[in-house]
Design a protein around this motif. Structure first.
Motif, PDB file in Angstrom:
ATOM      1  N   ILE A 154      11.011   5.280   4.274  1.00  0.00           N
ATOM      2  CA  ILE A 154      10.170   6.416   4.521  1.00  0.00           C
ATOM      3  C   ILE A 154       9.520   6.203   5.968  1.00  0.00           C
ATOM      4  O   ILE A 154       9.446   4.971   6.491  1.00  0.00           O
ATOM      5  N   ALA A 155       9.173   7.353   6.498  1.00  0.00           N
ATOM      6  CA  ALA A 155       8.540   7.319   7.925  1.00  0.00           C
ATOM      7  C   ALA A 155       7.369   7.035   7.815  1.00  0.00           C
ATOM      8  O   ALA A 155       6.494   7.111   6.862  1.00  0.00           O
ATOM      9  N   PRO A 156       6.812   6.393   8.834  1.00  0.00           N
ATOM     10  CA  PRO A 156       5.543   5.768   8.902  1.00  0.00           C
ATOM     11  C   PRO A 156       4.419   6.802   8.768  1.00  0.00           C
ATOM     12  O   PRO A 156       3.204   6.689   8.225  1.00  0.00           O
ATOM     13  N   ALA A 157       4.574   8.210   9.366  1.00  0.00           N
ATOM     14  CA  ALA A 157       3.527   9.156   9.090  1.00  0.00           C
ATOM     15  C   ALA A 157       3.567  10.037   7.834  1.00  0.00           C
ATOM     16  O   ALA A 157       2.823  10.813   7.587  1.00  0.00           O
ATOM     17  N   ASP A 158       4.289   9.429   6.908  1.00  0.00           N
ATOM     18  CA  ASP A 158       4.285  10.025   5.859  1.00  0.00           C
ATOM     19  C   ASP A 158       3.317   9.518   4.819  1.00  0.00           C
ATOM     20  O   ASP A 158       3.452   8.467   3.977  1.00  0.00           O
ATOM     21  N   ARG A 159       2.083  10.040   5.108  1.00  0.00           N
ATOM     22  CA  ARG A 159       0.770   9.464   4.345  1.00  0.00           C
ATOM     23  C   ARG A 159       1.091   9.575   2.881  1.00  0.00           C
ATOM     24  O   ARG A 159       0.653   8.573   2.184  1.00  0.00           O
ATOM     25  N   GLN A 160       1.525  10.421   2.179  1.00  0.00           N
ATOM     26  CA  GLN A 160       1.697  10.605   0.789  1.00  0.00           C
ATOM     27  C   GLN A 160       2.538   9.735   0.387  1.00  0.00           C
ATOM     28  O   GLN A 160       2.102   8.847  -0.573  1.00  0.00           O
ATOM     29  N   ARG A 161       3.761   9.375   0.885  1.00  0.00           N
ATOM     30  CA  ARG A 161       4.424   8.167   0.230  1.00  0.00           C
ATOM     31  C   ARG A 161       4.012   6.839   0.529  1.00  0.00           C
ATOM     32  O   ARG A 161       4.016   5.705  -0.187  1.00  0.00           O
ATOM     33  N   VAL A 162       3.239   6.591   1.850  1.00  0.00           N
ATOM     34  CA  VAL A 162       2.846   5.313   2.121  1.00  0.00           C
ATOM     35  C   VAL A 162       1.750   4.928   0.995  1.00  0.00           C
ATOM     36  O   VAL A 162       1.888   3.764   0.792  1.00  0.00           O
TER      37      VAL A 162
END
Length: 308
Positions: A154-162
């Protein structure tokens, strides 16, 4: 209702899944069930590349654009809804077609993701407060230390998944990827036909560029502008690729040319992660995006019991 047949049609963004799904639906009496974590959201059909009104009229489509932008959608919860939709479709004597690009949703629907206990509200609040205080880079690094397998996807900017992965780890004491590996003992016993659409990244990039141009022309910027009247920019439905880039443009941080470039770069990186995920999935028969004849023939053979 016992075992019934379903088709899973997966692939990276921009590989032509919608057109292929409509061809499958027409040939085999199918109905499409969304398996894309962004296309669930209401009010942003262009931004999230949901099927158009004409495409939806070609066959029944389910679970598109029915979720408010400020509601996070956990894979396990979505799997319950998607399984119910498939059972209803099969009950009508038609073929359920699971179609999309979110690998985690496919895994949950098909039983590869164990049901995760609800996360207490105080744990969720703590993780969200950490996100606001520390920012995406530090939170993704925190996830990489706790769960490197999932962080790499996942991308660092993907708040929902992180934040989802961190809150699950904090609440359960187990890494999010551990839940993925455990499996769901209550999963339906589907007879699954797994199909994938694939292009090389070099072939896909020009398609993605054209797609972004068509989305801008069709009103994606206006969708985000209207959404920002009601919601902050970091609600779950606006954090997918395209949303942050357009929000930055509307805030004057980027011009439109820079917005296009950032959108394409981030979409390319996302497509690469999707390809990596899907290539590890077992039993997928791969096809060129526009080779609908081969795709239909493979399903016909499987339905006839000759194997895909």
């Amino acid at each position: 209702m016992g075992t019934f047949q379903v088709v899973c049609l997966l692939g990276a963004t921009g590989t032509g899944k919608t057109a292929a799904a409509i061809a499958l639906a027409a040939a085999f009496g199918g109905e499409v069930v969304n398996v894309d974590s962004r296309q669930v959201y209401a009010g942003v059909p262009v931004l999230t590349a949901q099927p158009t009104a004409a495409e939806m009229a070609a066959c029944p489509h389910h679970l598109y654009g029915d979720t408010p932008l400020d509601v996070a959608v956990a894979a396990g919860d979505y799997a319950v809804r998607a399984r119910a939709a498939a059972a209803a479709i099969a009950g009508r004597g038609r073929l359920p077609l699971f179609v999309g690009g979110t690998g985690l949703y496919f895994r949950a629907i098909l039983g590869g993701l164990a049901p995760i206990p609800p996360v207490p509200a105080d744990v969720r609040a703590t993780v969200l407060a950490d996100w606001e205080r520390l920012g995406p880079g530090a939170m993704h690094a925190k996830l990489a230390a706790a769960d490197p397998d999932y962080a790499a996807r996942i991308a660092p900017a993907d708040r929902q998944r992180v934040t989802r992965a961190l809150e699950v780890a904090l609440a359960t004491g187990r890494a999010f990827s551990d839940w993925h590996r455990q499996g769901d003992p209550d999963a339906p016993d589907y007879d699954v036909v797994r199909l994938g659409l694939s292009l090389s990244l070099d072939e896909l990039i020009p398609r993605l560029g054209r797609r972004i141009e068509s989305m801008i022309a069709a009103g994606a910027v206006a969708e985000v502008e209207q959404a920002l009247v009601r919601y902050p920019a970091d609600v779950p439905g606006l954090t997918g690729i395209g949303g942050p880039e357009i929000a930055a443009y509307l805030a004057g941080v980027r011009n439109l040319k820079e917005t296009r470039e950032a959108w394409l770069s981030n979409t390319r990186a996302y497509a690469k992660r999707q390809m990596t995920w899907f290539r590890k999935e077992p039993g997928v028969a791969w096809f060129a995006p526009d080779d609908h004849g081969a795709l239909l023939a493979a399903v016909a053979r499987r339905i006839a019991g000759q194997g895909a």
